[in-house]
Design a protein around this motif. Sequence first.
Motif, mmCIF file in Angstrom:
data_model
loop_
_atom_site.group_PDB
_atom_site.id
_atom_site.type_symbol
_atom_site.label_atom_id
_atom_site.label_comp_id
_atom_site.label_asym_id
_atom_site.label_seq_id
_atom_site.Cartn_x
_atom_site.Cartn_y
_atom_site.Cartn_z
ATOM 1 N N HIS A 160 25.697 46.152 17.312
ATOM 2 C CA HIS A 160 24.883 46.462 18.490
ATOM 3 C C HIS A 160 25.765 46.577 19.740
ATOM 4 O O HIS A 160 25.613 47.500 20.537
ATOM 5 C CB HIS A 160 23.815 45.381 18.699
ATOM 6 C CG HIS A 160 23.028 45.562 19.953
ATOM 7 N ND1 HIS A 160 22.040 46.518 20.070
ATOM 8 C CD2 HIS A 160 23.105 44.944 21.153
ATOM 9 C CE1 HIS A 160 21.539 46.466 21.305
ATOM 10 N NE2 HIS A 160 22.170 45.514 21.971
ATOM 11 N N ARG A 197 27.837 49.735 19.664
ATOM 12 C CA ARG A 197 26.978 50.905 19.857
ATOM 13 C C ARG A 197 26.530 51.076 21.311
ATOM 14 O O ARG A 197 26.140 52.172 21.697
ATOM 15 C CB ARG A 197 25.757 50.826 18.940
ATOM 16 C CG ARG A 197 26.092 51.232 17.523
ATOM 17 C CD ARG A 197 24.854 51.307 16.652
ATOM 18 N NE ARG A 197 25.193 51.958 15.388
ATOM 19 C CZ ARG A 197 24.563 51.712 14.243
ATOM 20 N NH1 ARG A 197 23.557 50.849 14.213
ATOM 21 N NH2 ARG A 197 24.927 52.341 13.152
ATOM 22 N N CYS A 219 29.533 53.224 22.202
ATOM 23 C CA CYS A 219 29.592 54.462 21.431
ATOM 24 C C CYS A 219 28.715 54.316 20.191
ATOM 25 O O CYS A 219 28.996 53.470 19.345
ATOM 26 C CB CYS A 219 31.032 54.757 21.032
ATOM 27 S SG CYS A 219 31.184 56.242 20.038
ATOM 28 N N PRO A 220 27.663 55.125 20.086
ATOM 29 C CA PRO A 220 26.738 54.965 18.959
ATOM 30 C C PRO A 220 27.306 55.378 17.601
ATOM 31 O O PRO A 220 26.771 54.994 16.570
ATOM 32 C CB PRO A 220 25.549 55.856 19.333
ATOM 33 C CG PRO A 220 26.028 56.746 20.412
ATOM 34 C CD PRO A 220 27.213 56.107 21.063
ATOM 35 N N VAL A 280 29.256 54.659 15.014
ATOM 36 C CA VAL A 280 30.005 53.649 14.272
ATOM 37 C C VAL A 280 29.868 53.943 12.783
ATOM 38 O O VAL A 280 28.756 54.085 12.285
ATOM 39 C CB VAL A 280 29.478 52.228 14.562
ATOM 40 C CG1 VAL A 280 30.279 51.193 13.792
ATOM 41 C CG2 VAL A 280 29.512 51.943 16.050
ATOM 42 N N ASP A 319 36.494 58.079 19.833
ATOM 43 C CA ASP A 319 35.452 57.049 19.884
ATOM 44 C C ASP A 319 36.081 55.654 19.864
ATOM 45 O O ASP A 319 35.684 54.760 20.616
ATOM 46 C CB ASP A 319 34.492 57.179 18.693
ATOM 47 C CG ASP A 319 33.585 58.395 18.799
ATOM 48 O OD1 ASP A 319 33.521 59.004 19.890
ATOM 49 O OD2 ASP A 319 32.940 58.741 17.789
#
Length: 149
Positions: free
Chosen positions: A71, A74, A77-78, A80, A107
């Motif tokens: 979490h 993210r 940076c979402p 993952v 990322d």
Amino acid sequence: GGGGAVKMDWICALHGCSTVNFAWRNTCFTCKEARADDAQLVPQRMDVVSPNRNLVVSGLAPHVGEAHLLHLVRTVCPAVREVRMPMDRTKGGNKGFAFVDMHSVEDAARVKEALDGAPIIMEGSSAQLRVSYSREGQLLGHQSSHNND
């Protein structure tokens, strides 16, 4: 081991992977593809790890779980790919570090920039996270390959 030429680490260039692999590997640590005959060679340097999409996050409180770390990452940076958190079976909880695999070097750099040295409050305890690029030896050096759970 035998003498002779200095072994060179190599960079996987397949599918934009860009992982730096140890000289002795025949397949890429990240994407599992076979080493290309024309793979770019780089000097073995244990002190400097070139940017790659695999991060080591340390400084975690023992009760922080993979979901909490996922979490947190993210929020920066979402994208993952995976979070792997070795658990300490004797004490319970994590071992204080985790591996985060991102989709790209960019990322990973963004996450490292945002979270390295940041004071983080997770699960009620404050910690200062350390985020660094993973040297694949950090994944391999602390356990035998027969004990990979």
